[in-house]
Design an enzyme around this catalytic site. Structure first.
Site, short mmCIF file in Angstrom:
data_model
loop_
_atom_site.label_atom_id
_atom_site.label_comp_id
_atom_site.label_asym_id
_atom_site.label_seq_id
_atom_site.Cartn_x
_atom_site.Cartn_y
_atom_site.Cartn_z
N LYS A 65 -4.95 74.91 37.96
CA LYS A 65 -5.33 73.85 37.01
C LYS A 65 -5.76 72.58 37.74
CE LYS A 65 -1.56 73.61 34.36
NZ LYS A 65 -0.76 73.20 33.17
N LYS A 103 -3.70 70.78 39.53
CA LYS A 103 -2.58 69.84 39.41
C LYS A 103 -1.58 70.09 40.53
CE LYS A 103 -1.86 68.36 34.68
NZ LYS A 103 -0.89 68.29 33.58
N1 C2G Z 1 1.37 65.34 26.02
C1 C2G Z 1 1.41 64.48 24.94
N2 C2G Z 1 1.35 63.15 25.14
C2 C2G Z 1 1.27 62.65 26.40
C3 C2G Z 1 1.24 63.51 27.51
C4 C2G Z 1 1.30 64.88 27.30
O1 C2G Z 1 1.49 64.93 23.77
N3 C2G Z 1 1.22 61.30 26.56
C5 C2G Z 1 1.40 66.79 25.77
C6 C2G Z 1 0.11 67.49 26.21
O2 C2G Z 1 -0.90 67.33 25.22
C7 C2G Z 1 0.59 68.94 26.34
C8 C2G Z 1 2.07 68.76 26.77
O3 C2G Z 1 2.43 67.40 26.50
O4 C2G Z 1 0.53 69.60 25.08
C9 C2G Z 1 2.26 69.06 28.24
O5 C2G Z 1 1.38 68.24 28.97
P1 C2G Z 1 1.07 68.65 30.51
O6 C2G Z 1 2.34 68.90 31.20
O7 C2G Z 1 0.06 67.68 31.05
O8 C2G Z 1 0.37 70.10 30.29
P2 C2G Z 1 -1.13 70.53 30.59
O9 C2G Z 1 -1.46 70.30 32.02
O10 C2G Z 1 -1.97 69.96 29.53
O11 C2G Z 1 -0.98 72.13 30.48
O12 C2G Z 1 -2.24 76.50 29.22
C10 C2G Z 1 -2.07 75.16 28.81
C11 C2G Z 1 -1.77 74.26 29.99
O13 C2G Z 1 -0.68 74.76 30.76
C12 C2G Z 1 -1.47 72.87 29.45
#
Ligand code: C2G
Length: 132
Positions: A44, A46
């Site tokens: 990803k 990350k």
């Molecule tokens: N999130 C949120 N508000 C934020 C930050 C994050 O609602 N201020 C939500 C994101 O939208 C996501 C969840 O928290 O639904 C997890 O965020 P991340 O850990 O950044 O996940 P991500 O990298 O988006 O991974 O297959 C899907 C991926 O693994 C998603």
């Protein structure tokens, strides 16, 4: 029992994560969280501060979460939904539309992100604090 699933890296847990996990749980009775493995994070683009085991331990301790599974690939969602009898798939709306193909297997819900907080911002702010 209505089962909900959501996916993410969940590094440096903050209220944005808590808010989505709480709202996801409110959509059913049982919440599964699929946490990105360290290898999948690389895919990803990350780099999480905490390794998978630590991120898993933190998420498992959150009252809204009933089960944690690993996320290894983009392609595992349909299998996860079928294998776990999932009724609702939830993601933050930064993913709006990206997982609509799951609609033939379960409900797909995109929830508004929590504004003004992100792991990326936390890292930047900490950097500034420590380097002036
Ligand atoms: N999130 C949120 N508000 C934020 C930050 C994050 O609602 N201020 C939500 C994101 O939208 C996501 C969840 O928290 O639904 C997890 O965020 P991340 O850990 O950044 O996940 P991500 O990298 O988006 O991974 O297959 C899907 C991926 O693994 C998603």
């Amino acid at each position: 029992m209505k089962k909900v699933i959501t996916y993410g890296t969940f590094d440096l847990i903050h209220t944005g994560h808590i808010n989505i996990l709480r709202r996801a749980k409110e959509l059913g009775d049982y919440l599964i969280v699929a946490i990105s493995s360290d290898e999948f994070n690389e895919a990803k683009g990350k780099k999480a501060y905490y390794a998978f085991e630590q991120r898993k331990a933190v998420i498992e301790a959150i009252r809204y979460v009933d089960e944690v599974i690993p996320e290894h690939t983009w392609e595992q969602k349909i299998e996860d939904i079928k294998n776990n009898g999932v009724d609702v798939f939830v993601m933050g709306d930064d993913w709006e539309g990206k997982f609509d193909f799951l609609k033939e297997h379960c409900e797909v819900v995109y929830l508004p992100r929590t504004v003004g907080i992100s792991t990326t911002q936390i890292k930047k702010d900490l950097n500034k604090m420590n380097h002036g």
